[in-house]
Structures are given as C-alpha cells and as structure tokens.
Enzyme design. Structure first.
Site, PDB file in Angstrom:
ATOM      1  N   ARG A 231       4.116   6.574   0.704  1.00 41.78           N
ATOM      2  CA  ARG A 231       4.253   5.189   1.178  1.00 41.78           C
ATOM      3  C   ARG A 231       4.166   4.263  -0.030  1.00 41.78           C
ATOM      4  O   ARG A 231       3.088   3.888  -0.471  1.00 41.78           O
ATOM      5  CB  ARG A 231       3.168   4.860   2.204  1.00 41.78           C
ATOM      6  CG  ARG A 231       3.330   5.639   3.508  1.00 41.78           C
ATOM      7  CD  ARG A 231       2.345   5.184   4.573  1.00 41.78           C
ATOM      8  NE  ARG A 231       2.580   5.903   5.808  1.00 41.78           N
ATOM      9  CZ  ARG A 231       1.981   7.042   6.147  1.00 41.78           C
ATOM     10  NH1 ARG A 231       1.105   7.581   5.311  1.00 41.78           N
ATOM     11  NH2 ARG A 231       2.238   7.633   7.292  1.00 41.78           N
TER      12      ARG A 231
ATOM     13  N   ASP B  62      -3.847   2.161  -0.114  1.00 43.05           N
ATOM     14  CA  ASP B  62      -3.025   1.058   0.371  1.00 43.05           C
ATOM     15  C   ASP B  62      -3.894   0.271   1.349  1.00 43.05           C
ATOM     16  O   ASP B  62      -5.077   0.571   1.535  1.00 43.05           O
ATOM     17  CB  ASP B  62      -1.731   1.554   1.016  1.00 43.05           C
ATOM     18  CG  ASP B  62      -1.973   2.548   2.148  1.00 43.05           C
ATOM     19  OD1 ASP B  62      -3.131   2.664   2.616  1.00 43.05           O
ATOM     20  OD2 ASP B  62      -1.019   3.217   2.568  1.00 43.05           O
TER      21      ASP B  62
ATOM     22  N   TYR C 166       2.188  10.280  -3.313  1.00 40.39           N
ATOM     23  CA  TYR C 166       2.017   9.492  -2.088  1.00 40.39           C
ATOM     24  C   TYR C 166       3.354   8.918  -1.640  1.00 40.39           C
ATOM     25  O   TYR C 166       4.097   8.343  -2.437  1.00 40.39           O
ATOM     26  CB  TYR C 166       1.007   8.371  -2.341  1.00 40.39           C
ATOM     27  CG  TYR C 166       0.577   7.655  -1.090  1.00 40.39           C
ATOM     28  CD1 TYR C 166       0.081   8.350  -0.007  1.00 40.39           C
ATOM     29  CD2 TYR C 166       0.660   6.269  -1.009  1.00 40.39           C
ATOM     30  CE1 TYR C 166      -0.323   7.690   1.142  1.00 40.39           C
ATOM     31  CE2 TYR C 166       0.248   5.595   0.130  1.00 40.39           C
ATOM     32  CZ  TYR C 166      -0.232   6.322   1.210  1.00 40.39           C
ATOM     33  OH  TYR C 166      -0.634   5.666   2.344  1.00 40.39           O
TER      34      TYR C 166
ATOM     35  N   HIS D  13       1.692   1.760  -6.762  1.00 40.25           N
ATOM     36  CA  HIS D  13       1.847   3.207  -6.778  1.00 40.25           C
ATOM     37  C   HIS D  13       3.043   3.611  -7.615  1.00 40.25           C
ATOM     38  O   HIS D  13       3.843   2.790  -8.037  1.00 40.25           O
ATOM     39  CB  HIS D  13       2.048   3.733  -5.349  1.00 40.25           C
ATOM     40  CG  HIS D  13       0.941   3.390  -4.420  1.00 40.25           C
ATOM     41  ND1 HIS D  13       1.138   3.134  -3.095  1.00 40.25           N
ATOM     42  CD2 HIS D  13      -0.386   3.237  -4.640  1.00 40.25           C
ATOM     43  CE1 HIS D  13      -0.020   2.858  -2.517  1.00 40.25           C
ATOM     44  NE2 HIS D  13      -0.954   2.909  -3.449  1.00 40.25           N
TER      45      HIS D  13
ATOM     46  N   GLU E 236      -8.514  11.130   5.146  1.00 40.13           N
ATOM     47  CA  GLU E 236      -8.011  10.878   6.503  1.00 40.13           C
ATOM     48  C   GLU E 236      -7.703  12.131   7.294  1.00 40.13           C
ATOM     49  O   GLU E 236      -7.980  12.210   8.487  1.00 40.13           O
ATOM     50  CB  GLU E 236      -6.727  10.022   6.464  1.00 40.13           C
ATOM     51  CG  GLU E 236      -6.900   8.634   5.922  1.00 40.13           C
ATOM     52  CD  GLU E 236      -6.408   8.553   4.504  1.00 40.13           C
ATOM     53  OE1 GLU E 236      -6.674   9.511   3.747  1.00 40.13           O
ATOM     54  OE2 GLU E 236      -5.767   7.561   4.140  1.00 40.13           O
TER      55      GLU E 236
ATOM     56  N   GLU F  43      -3.946   0.074   4.567  1.00 38.01           N
ATOM     57  CA  GLU F  43      -4.440   0.848   5.703  1.00 38.01           C
ATOM     58  C   GLU F  43      -5.570   1.774   5.264  1.00 38.01           C
ATOM     59  O   GLU F  43      -6.595   1.894   5.946  1.00 38.01           O
ATOM     60  CB  GLU F  43      -3.289   1.645   6.313  1.00 38.01           C
ATOM     61  CG  GLU F  43      -3.437   1.926   7.798  1.00 38.01           C
ATOM     62  CD  GLU F  43      -3.312   0.672   8.650  1.00 38.01           C
ATOM     63  OE1 GLU F  43      -3.896   0.660   9.745  1.00 38.01           O
ATOM     64  OE2 GLU F  43      -2.635  -0.286   8.222  1.00 38.01           O
TER      65      GLU F  43
ATOM     66  N   ASP G  55      -6.286   6.787   1.505  1.00 45.13           N
ATOM     67  CA  ASP G  55      -5.117   6.372   0.729  1.00 45.13           C
ATOM     68  C   ASP G  55      -5.323   5.008   0.085  1.00 45.13           C
ATOM     69  O   ASP G  55      -6.002   4.133   0.643  1.00 45.13           O
ATOM     70  CB  ASP G  55      -3.872   6.313   1.628  1.00 45.13           C
ATOM     71  CG  ASP G  55      -3.466   7.686   2.136  1.00 45.13           C
ATOM     72  OD1 ASP G  55      -3.753   8.676   1.452  1.00 45.13           O
ATOM     73  OD2 ASP G  55      -2.870   7.758   3.228  1.00 45.13           O
TER      74      ASP G  55
END
Length: 891
Positions: free
Chosen positions: A326, A100, A324, A371, A12, A102, A98
C-alpha cells in the site's frame, strides 16, 4: 513473567506474526491483533443509557469536539484477553503494525485498550526479511499521533457522510442503499461515462487501404492508408465529435461511393514515393509499481480484479516476497536499485543498464513518499525461477510481474528509428479526385533495452491506434515507382467512449486525487456489491439504480460528489497527518459549515429534503416519451405518451438486467412494452362465465387470472379470480384447461363421514394443505390439490398432528446469490412464518409476498432492509460498559 527480559511484538496478521517470529530471537514473543480491535459501533449497538445521549445518532458526539465512542469488537474480546495476558509476562511492548495511517491507528487503539505499564516502542518496516525485521527491532520510534488524527478524522468523516446521506437514499430511492465519500464519486464517474455513451451518435466514414511494393522487384510488400485527397486531409474517427459531426475544419468526409472510386482509380494509377522521413525512436521504462499501477497492470495482464490483486499482494508481503503493497511512492531504496541493476546486468548484459541509476517522480496528485515502491523484498532479489517451487498460480504470476517491472525500471531505454513514407497516386479522370496520397509508418527497434525484461500493458484505445508498435518498412527513397498490389475501400463507424474497466477507473481516481490507492480495491468492490455497477467482461456497467442515486446526489448534494471537493478532502487529511491542520476544526467546518467561506455544512444539506422529487430523480428520459424508472422492485420502462386519459394506466415493462443503459433506445423500450403486452396471453374463455382467461408474468411470478369487464348497474367491480402457477408449470405452455383447474381452487375433496365436516384442498401462503374446520394438514406436493382422494385425505387426518420442533425442512425456494454478501439466499418456513436468509441475515416476508413465487430481487431487497436496520440483539446490563471513549491525551 515480568523481569524476564521478554518483549511482546504485536502485528496485524497471524501470517506476519509467524514470519517475523522466525527472524527475532527467543526473547521476543510475536502475536497478532488480527486487524483493528476497536471501532465505532452501530448506534443500535450502543448501551441503552447512551442511545438518547450525544452519542446516540452516530456513536460520535458532534457537539463536543467530534469525540468518538469506540467499542472492542465482540469477536476480538478473546484476543484482547490473550494480548493482556502476554503483556503481563513481558518487559517491553513493540507495536509493529503497518507504517501508514491505518497501521498507526491500530497501534494507538492497542495502547488505549491494553494500557501497558511497560515501555512501548513503535517498530516499522517495509518488507519482511531477516535484515529488515532485525533492523526495525533495533531502530524504533514514538507513535505518530498526527497519523492517528488523520485516520480518526477519515473514520469520523465517513461515518457522518454515510449516516447522514444514506437515509436520504432510503427515503427517496430505495431501502438499503448506501452513500460514501469515495464510492459515490466513483459511481458518478461510471454513470457519467455511460451517459456519454447514451448521448453518442455514430458517424460513418470511409477510407482506402492499399498494398504496394517497389516496381518489378518482387520485394517486400507493405500497406499504406489514404491520408489526403487533392491536399485535403481524409477524415478519420478522431475528426468526429460524439454527436457524429465532423469537427476538424478542412477534413474531407468520404462516403462509400467516393472511397470506392478512389480505390478503383488507385489500382490503375501511377504511384511513386513522394517523401521518406526517418527519426530516432526512444522509449523509457515505466516506474516501479505503486498500489494503483499494480492494480491496473494486474488487471490488464493477469485479468485479476483489484480485490484479488490486493489479497494476493498481501500474502506475498506477509510471507516476505515483496515490500509493503500500500504505497503511492515510486521510490526505490539504494539497496533495491543496486539489486535491480545487478540482476539486469547478470541476465541481459552490461549494455542493458544505464550509466547512472534511474529515479522517478510520482504522478499521483496527493502522493505520499513515506514508503518505497512495490518491489521484490530483500537487498538482493529472488528471480521468478528461484521462487517457482514456493509460489504457484496467482501468487507466482503477481510476483513475476512485480519482479519484471522493478528490474526493467533500472534498465536502459529501448532505441530504434521510426520511418514515415508518403506515396502519391495520380488518379485517372472520373475517379472523384486528381491526386491521392497514402502514408505508412514503421518502427524498427535496434536495441530492446528494458523491453527485453518487460513491456507495460495498454488499455483499450478508442480509435484503435497502436503507437510504438514494431513494424518494418522496405528501404525506399523519393521517386521510387511502386506497383499497386491491391487497393480497397473500407467503411468504418466511430466508437463511443469506452466504459471504465477496473484498471481505468483506478487510474482515473488516482489522476483526480480521489481516495487513496490502498482503498481503491475496496471502493470498486463496494460499488459492485451495492448493486450500482456490474461487470460485462472487463467493462464496468452502471445499473439504473446508480443513475437514480447519482442524479439525486448531483442535484441535491452536488458538493459532496464534486471531484475537486472530494480530492481536496484527501489533501486536507494529508495536512492533518503533517500537523498543518487540526482535526476538530476541520470536522467542524465540514459538518457545521463555515461562515468565513459561506460554505454549507453536511448537517444543513440534509435538513430540508422536501424539495427532492423522488419520482423525478428515479426517472431517466430515453426519448420519444419513453422513460426508465427505478421502482421498488427494479427498473421498468414506461411509455408516457400512453394512458393520458383519466384513470387509464400507462404501459410498463420490466427492464432485463442484460440490457445496458446505453442500449435502451426508444425502439428497445417499445419492443419491451410490446413483449410485455404479449405476455398477457389470452388462453380462452371460461365456458361458465364467458370471461377471458389470461396467463401473464407478475411481480411475484407467473399466474393466471380472469378479465372482468365493467358491468352496467354494478357499483363495485368484483375481484377477479387469480392463481399462481405451480413450480413445474411453464407460462409459455399453460393451456386453458390447466388454468381453469387452478382457478377452481380451493377444491372440495369430500366430507368426513364421522364429523360431517367438509375437507378442502387449498394452496396457501405456506404451500398446499388440507383444511377441515380449523384443522389444517400440509400436503407434500401441489399436484395433490387436484389428485388427492377423500380416502387419502382421511388417512392423513387419521395420523397424529405433528407438534413441537420438527426436523429441518428443505428450503421453500432458492433465490441465487445475494449481491451484497455473495451467499446463497433461500426462502424457509420458520416458526413465525416464511422468511429469506443468506445464512447471516434473516428477513421475514411481508404481507403479499408469496414464498414460492417471490422474485430473487425482492428477497435481496428484504435482506438489504434488514441489514440497514442493524442488529436488534438485547444486551444484559453487565455488558453495557464494553466501550471506551476515544481519549484526547494525544491532542
């Protein structure tokens, strides 16, 4: 070129790309998409041939499986071309966004746009270290379309919610407002807490605090507080409800006289130890950080707001310092547990780690354990001292906090003992009681355990108690006689419920299962940017606008702001992510309703808005006939008991921003009304007309005007003369002479001897100017309206009139920072008249808006209305096919 064995890795952010590129071999090219490359456009940005079709309202076809229409962001078209060019030179594509929802969606959008002809693999990792990146490159998986479905469902859900409900707020409360699935619920929570504070009634109570020491020993003195009187518990703040009523049965409510009498009696009483109890004390360390607890603790200890915390954590993650950030998991990998235990042993000793590793379960209602917790990166942790040369400021402080919490989570319990001593004082006669009992507690930590590394911060306690605080009492035993060194009566008042801080609001949202930890920072930022909440120190104070919006949603869209319903939506998104629920079926129930459960859908809820009383939802009853209303230009207080006669206006006054809702009492409201009445200061009478001349503050700034009384025999009341004060004039000091000069404008300067035309000096919409027939010339200052002579005016007219483009003129007025964009807002004179701008959005002033007297709030409102309408740019037909519909291939 293809066939070279080159592999393209897409992440990203450029920072991640640089760091990951260091850990992979030369056969890898690492590039960044810079976040999402596609999204739903605003409906106004759709191609002309689509605006009247099924996508025209939401950029989503709700009638056909809620099919979204995605477009590549204009700013990302160059990036897409670069990625396509790099893909042509590669034999393999690794999507390393990532892990997740998103990140999975970003990867899917990349696939849809790039249309790779080479093998594609999904590369995932939780930390950016050499070992983790190389391991991830060799251990890949397929794209998880269930996660993509869950993210797309959330995106469609939020679009439908915002685009259906926000226009209701525009029509019934104010233009430019927004509603959102999580932001509206968070706003409601802050408003409900303020309502509790407004309804709160303080109660006064008294107690006694004494200072004692073993008799004649000169030993350690200690303090104890009165706990019972003649066997009855002494009431404390916890014993009163929010109405100020004693709610604990049997508790004795002491007043000043009773407490003073007991204190006096204690000073001359015989006091002895009644009992001493001691029990072991154990305290366990807190779990490693999740996204939510990291935000909470950074707020408490580092005074960092949620957005700053997440931005700082993002940088630490991208540069390989932490895992990470989040996550709602408290799990640590085996290597992380070993690293934490090893560092605790090395730094504090073998006694400071337990025999077996610790494990933690998540308290989050909708926790996902995919995670790890937020921890230092790597199989061995770098201490804060080891990164001190690389990190500074907030990055260093946050890393140190994460490191301490992680290491402490694997350390031994703190051990000690808690002693409680009770003292009895036999009071002399005439002191309101026969026996008073005092108590004191103290905790002694004998083994600090994890406290040697870290102690969790605490939120403000409403009652001021400090559990687990370390305090040592002297060695005492039953029957020991004590000297009374002091005894004093102390008055207290109960406290209202504490306002939310960012930390406590995040904690409450997580406990209720509302939203996701990764979105909390954005949610708190949004409700502040939208003008629903502002900060007072660390406390979040709702605005009157938030009261109006919340009341409308509670009364007409109660299901949408219901806490349990909002939490259930998160659970449903989790079910979609697991494959236990279908995206289309769920969206259909949400939007169109369900006959099986007799639940109304969103579309039906917004269809009939006729019964919404716009004035009613924007009114807050303060009491005694005083109300606060949210008007077009801000909140104002009104006395509804006045102006009952027909045609007689009610008294009104603007509510200053610094007055919080819980501070707006009927008395404060009347004070503001009285002050507003005084603002209409009578300067004197016009000697020519005999009319009163008044100076007052108006919607568009200070001005002077004349008062025209009703005259018999006149059918139409003449319009009073009115003039705005100059920029350098003060409403508090303006005098009658200056006011009459202002009201005398326009002023006749003289007559042009050549043309015979009259020249006047006038103050207009765009500033001071001269006028001769149809020829107008600007003046450089307002003072020239009074001072300019005929000769000076003729000299100005002798100059050629400027036409065409001029050098950029300075702003007409500076209004301050826009609450949404955070950028400075100014008033400028444009080709088509004056306008306000924050550098990104321009909004033309309306008729009646004085560019030099316009209030900042009016400027912000005009910008908000313009943003709400969306861009009006025209597109050529050749660019209309920039979008591509979301495919169903993955379903």
């Amino acid at each position: 070129m293809a066939g070279s064995g080159r592999k393209l890795v897409i992440v990203e952010s450029p920072a991640k790309a640089r760091k990951i590129g260091e850990y992979l071999g030369k056969e890898y090219q690492v590039d960044a998409s810079v976040g999402h490359i596609r999204d739903l456009p605003n409906p106004s940005e759709l191609p002309a041939d689509m605006k009247k079709g099924p996508y025209g309202r939401f950029a989503i076809d709700v009638e056909h499986d809620f099919e979204p229409y995605y477009v590549v962001d204009p700013d990302k078209k160059k990036k897409v071309r670069e990625l396509k060019a790099a893909l042509k030179e590669s034999d393999e594509l690794l999507l390393a966004t990532d892990e997740d929802r998103e990140g999975e969606a970003i990867a899917w959008h990349l696939l849809e746009v790039l249309q790779p002809k080479v093998p594609v693999r999904r590369m995932v990792f939780h930390e950016i270290t050499r070992e983790a990146i190389q391991r991830a490159a060799n251990d890949t998986r397929e794209l998880d379309t269930r996660l993509v479905d869950a993210q797309e469902t959330r995106r469609v859900l939020d679009r439908l919610y915002g685009y259906e409900v926000s226009p209701v707020l525009w029509r019934k409360v104010r233009q430019g407002l927004s509603a959102g699935r999580v932001q509206s619920v968070a706003t409601r929570m802050v408003v409900e807490r303020e309502r509790e504070r407004m309804a709160f009634r303080a109660a006064d109570y008294w107690d006694v605090e004494g200072e004692f020491a073993p008799e004649g020993s000169g030993g350690q003195a200690f303090t104890a507080r009165l706990s019972t009187v003649d066997g009855d518990k002494v009431a404390t703040g916890r014993d009163f409800d929010d109405r100020g009523v004693l709610r604990t049965r049997g508790a004795r409510h002491l007043d000043a006289a009773a407490a003073t009498a007991i204190a006096e009696g204690t000073r001359s009483a015989a006091v002895a130890v009644r009992s001493v109890t001691e029990k072991p004390y154990t305290r366990r360390p807190s779990a490693p950080f999740t996204t939510s607890t990291l935000q909470q603790e950074a707020s408490r200890k580092l005074r960092m707001n949620s957005q700053t915390t997440m931005r700082t954590a993002q940088r630490l993650y991208e540069n390989g310092y932490i895992t990470y950030m989040r996550t709602d998991s408290t799990t640590l990998s085996q290597s992380a547990i070993s690293a934490a235990r090893g560092q605790a042993r090395d730094l504090y000793g073998a006694d400071f780690i337990p025999d077996s590793p610790r494990s933690y379960g998540s308290k989050s209602k909708n926790a996902q354990e995919a995670h790890e917790a937020v921890r230092p990166a790597g199989d061995s942790f770098r201490t804060p001292a080891q990164v001190a040369g690389e990190l500074q400021g907030q990055e260093y402080a946050l890393y140190e906090l994460i490191w301490k919490r992680t290491v402490a989570s694997q350390m031994a319990d703190a051990k000690g003992s808690t002693a409680t001593v009770r003292l009895v004082a036999s009071l002399p006669e005439g002191h309101g009681a026969g026996e008073a009992e005092y108590s004191a507690s103290g905790t002694v930590i004998t083994f600090r355990g994890f406290l040697a590394a870290y102690e969790e911060g605490r939120d403000e306690d409403r009652y001021g108690s400090r559990e687990d605080s370390e305090r040592r009492l002297p060695k005492l035993s039953e029957g020991v006689v004590l000297d009374v060194l002091a005894a004093d009566a102390q008055g207290h008042q109960t406290s209202p419920p504490a306002r939310y801080t960012e930390a406590t609001l995040v904690k409450a949202l997580e406990e209720k299962g509302i939203g996701r930890p990764s979105t909390y920072a954005a949610t708190v930022g949004t409700i502040q940017d939208r003008g629903y909440v502002h900060s007072r120190g660390t406390a979040l104070v709702p605005t009157w606008l938030a009261f109006a919006v919340t009341r409308l949603l509670e009364e007409h869209f109660s299901r949408l702001v219901d806490y349990d319903f909002t939490a259930s939506m998160e659970e449903d998104l989790d079910r979609i992510a697991r494959g236990d629920e279908q995206r289309v079926a769920w969206l259909h129930r949400f939007y169109f309703g369900s006959e099986a459960t007799d639940a109304e859908g969103l579309r039906h809820l917004v269809e009939d808005l006729g019964d919404i009383d716009a004035k009613g939802v924007s009114t807050v009853d303060i009491g005694d006939g005083i109300v606060v209303r949210v008007g077009r230009y801000g909140p104002y207080v009104e006395d509804t008991t006045q102006g009952q006669e027909e045609g007689s206006p009610r008294r009104r006054a603007t509510v200053p921003d610094e007055i919080a809702p819980d501070e707006m009492t009927p008395e404060k409201g009347r004070e503001l009304l009285a002050q507003a009445a005084e603002d209409g200061r009578v300067l004197g009478q016009d000697p020519d007309t005999g009319r009163d001349i008044i100076a007052r503050s108006g919607r568009f700034g200070p001005y002077v005007t004349e008062v025209i009384e009703d005259e018999e025999g006149t059918k139409k009341k003449p319009k009073p003369r009115t003039a705005s004060l100059f920029a350098d004039m003060d409403l508090a000091t303006i005098d009658l002479e200056t006011a009459l000069r202002l009201l005398s404008l326009p002023r006749v300067v003289g007559t042009d001897p050549e043309t015979g035309e009259e020249i006047t000096a006038q103050n207009g919409r765009y500033g001071p100017y001269l006028k001769k027939g149809s020829d107008s010339r600007s003046l450089s200052s307002e003072q020239q309206l009074f001072d300019i002579s005929l000769e000076e005016a003729l000299a100005i007219y002798a100059q050629p009139k400027q036409r065409g483009r001029r050098a950029a003129a300075p702003p007409l007025k500076e209004l301050g920072e826009d609450p949404i964009s955070g950028k400075p807002v100014v008033v400028k004179d444009g080709r088509f008249g004056p306008y306000v701008t924050d550098g990104e959005t321009n909004a033309t002033l309306r008729k009646g808006d004085d560019p030099e007297a316009i209030a900042p709030e009016r400027g912000y409102e005009l910008l908000a209305e313009k943003r709400a309408k969306g861009p009006t740019t025209r597109k050529r037909s050749s660019t209309r096919k920039s979008g591509a519909k979301g495919t169903k291939a993955r379903r």
